[in-house]
Scaffold this active site. Sequence first.
Site, PDB file in Angstrom:
ATOM      1  N   GLY A   1      -6.834 -11.824  17.065  1.00 37.10           N
ATOM      2  CA  GLY A   1      -6.472 -12.548  15.841  1.00 37.10           C
ATOM      3  C   GLY A   1      -6.757 -14.038  15.971  1.00 37.10           C
ATOM      4  O   GLY A   1      -6.632 -14.609  17.051  1.00 37.10           O
ATOM      5  N   GLU A   2      -7.112 -14.646  14.828  1.00 40.86           N
ATOM      6  CA  GLU A   2      -7.407 -16.090  14.829  1.00 40.86           C
ATOM      7  C   GLU A   2      -6.146 -16.947  14.903  1.00 40.86           C
ATOM      8  O   GLU A   2      -6.238 -18.152  15.050  1.00 40.86           O
ATOM      9  CB  GLU A   2      -8.205 -16.456  13.579  1.00 40.86           C
TER      10      GLU A   2
ATOM     11  N   GLN B   1      -6.948 -18.975  22.340  1.00 45.04           N
ATOM     12  CA  GLN B   1      -7.097 -17.780  23.183  1.00 45.04           C
ATOM     13  C   GLN B   1      -8.448 -17.113  22.903  1.00 45.04           C
ATOM     14  O   GLN B   1      -9.208 -16.790  23.821  1.00 45.04           O
ATOM     15  CB  GLN B   1      -5.941 -16.810  22.888  1.00 45.04           C
TER      16      GLN B   1
ATOM     17  N   GLY C   1      -0.025  -8.372  11.730  1.00 43.53           N
ATOM     18  CA  GLY C   1      -1.232  -8.963  12.326  1.00 43.53           C
ATOM     19  C   GLY C   1      -1.924  -7.934  13.218  1.00 43.53           C
ATOM     20  O   GLY C   1      -3.127  -7.683  13.079  1.00 43.53           O
ATOM     21  N   HIS C   2      -1.149  -7.301  14.116  1.00 46.33           N
ATOM     22  CA  HIS C   2      -1.724  -6.262  14.989  1.00 46.33           C
ATOM     23  C   HIS C   2      -2.283  -5.119  14.144  1.00 46.33           C
ATOM     24  O   HIS C   2      -3.366  -4.603  14.421  1.00 46.33           O
ATOM     25  CB  HIS C   2      -0.651  -5.669  15.910  1.00 46.33           C
TER      26      HIS C   2
ATOM     27  N   SER D   1       5.593  -5.099  20.411  1.00 43.66           N
ATOM     28  CA  SER D   1       6.349  -5.753  19.359  1.00 43.66           C
ATOM     29  C   SER D   1       5.425  -5.951  18.146  1.00 43.66           C
ATOM     30  O   SER D   1       5.261  -7.060  17.634  1.00 43.66           O
ATOM     31  CB  SER D   1       6.890  -7.084  19.879  1.00 43.66           C
ATOM     32  N   LEU D   2       4.839  -4.844  17.741  1.00 39.72           N
ATOM     33  CA  LEU D   2       3.736  -4.876  16.780  1.00 39.72           C
ATOM     34  C   LEU D   2       4.175  -5.331  15.390  1.00 39.72           C
ATOM     35  O   LEU D   2       5.271  -5.023  14.939  1.00 39.72           O
ATOM     36  CB  LEU D   2       3.091  -3.483  16.697  1.00 39.72           C
TER      37      LEU D   2
ATOM     38  N   SER E   1       4.843 -11.947  17.069  1.00 41.14           N
ATOM     39  CA  SER E   1       5.944 -11.235  17.720  1.00 41.14           C
ATOM     40  C   SER E   1       7.126 -12.181  17.945  1.00 41.14           C
ATOM     41  O   SER E   1       8.286 -11.775  17.907  1.00 41.14           O
ATOM     42  CB  SER E   1       5.481 -10.669  19.067  1.00 41.14           C
ATOM     43  N   ARG E   2       6.819 -13.450  18.167  1.00 37.16           N
ATOM     44  CA  ARG E   2       7.886 -14.414  18.451  1.00 37.16           C
ATOM     45  C   ARG E   2       8.767 -14.701  17.231  1.00 37.16           C
ATOM     46  O   ARG E   2       9.869 -15.226  17.379  1.00 37.16           O
ATOM     47  CB  ARG E   2       7.297 -15.715  18.983  1.00 37.16           C
TER      48      ARG E   2
HETATM   49  O1  PAF Z   1      -2.331 -12.163  22.350  1.00 38.46           O
HETATM   50  C1  PAF Z   1      -1.705 -11.407  23.112  1.00 38.46           C
HETATM   51  O2  PAF Z   1      -0.839 -10.626  22.702  1.00 38.46           O
HETATM   52  C2  PAF Z   1      -1.991 -11.451  24.612  1.00 38.46           C
HETATM   53  O3  PAF Z   1      -2.277 -12.747  25.016  1.00 38.46           O
HETATM   54  C3  PAF Z   1      -3.113 -10.481  25.043  1.00 38.46           C
HETATM   55  C4  PAF Z   1      -4.426 -10.855  24.410  1.00 38.46           C
HETATM   56  C5  PAF Z   1      -2.727  -9.056  24.676  1.00 38.46           C
HETATM   57  C6  PAF Z   1      -3.276 -10.552  26.580  1.00 38.46           C
HETATM   58  O4  PAF Z   1      -2.127 -10.179  27.256  1.00 38.46           O
END
Ligand code: PAF
Length: 270
Positions: free
Chosen positions: A143-144, A149, A32-33, A28-29, A181-182
């Site tokens: 990403g920050e 995470q 940010g990705h 679901s790019l 993505s959300r």
């Molecule tokens: O940030 C995310 O999309 C997920 O937590 C990751 C780092 C791909 C791990 O499944």
Amino acid sequence: MKILLTNNDLNEALYDVSNLGFVPTMGSLHKGHISLIKKSLKECKRTIVSIFVNPTQFNNKNDFINYPRSNNKDLLILKKLKIDFLYMPRVKDIYYLKRKSSIKLREKDKILCAKVRKGHFEGVIDVIKRLTKLIKPYKVYFGEKDFQQLYLIKKYIPKKRDIKIISCKTIRDNNKLAFSSRNKLLSKNELIKARKITKQLFLLKKRLSKSKNINQLIFKKKNELINLFNIRFDYIELRNIFNLRTSNKVKNSKLFIAYYINKVRLIDNF
Ligand code: PAF
């Protein structure tokens, strides 16, 4: 772009590859990705992106089922970016072995999302350990926006793996809402709401730097936002960026938030 669907494909494709940049995603790019991928393409000789909606990091089954998926669109984006490899493993490619020792967060790390999403980061750390063991990248990009995470991955991925964890700035739209993505789960009106809330939170952060009563100001803004936008907070807290301890000064701190607009949970930090 080579598409790798199994671990055999992966091993064959990567056996003589060095200086490999890795961008782990759940698909679901969004922009940010794309910024993480562009950084890897610039810094590394080869780039691999994974798309794997990791079941173990969802503490809620419906959240896993409803997580946005858009493989066809993602494929087009990745082809255009000219990445070298796309890894789309099956669950059994990642979880073919049981962990020897289970991942346990230390008590002091059970804060923010770790407190409300039980087992979430254990699942994230586990999957990143597994993915990096299979892929053996030189650099991994995060990403920050998911600051906690990133913080926990840096802390819990063993140093002996010799992997460089690269943190990348949050990418925002013209209204300062962080790409996520959300966001795709939000209706048009909810998206407008999220943008308005983000603006308010930027303003709050600015005001905090001039205030002597930080906690009171946060408390006031929290209630104001709840009343104005009918949202529910998991947390809104000022914390030190180096150790994530609660903080009462703006220097070296960020405002961490997690809130719900109806059923959609959004996180950000300022
Ligand atoms: O940030 C995310 O999309 C997920 O937590 C990751 C780092 C791909 C791990 O499944």
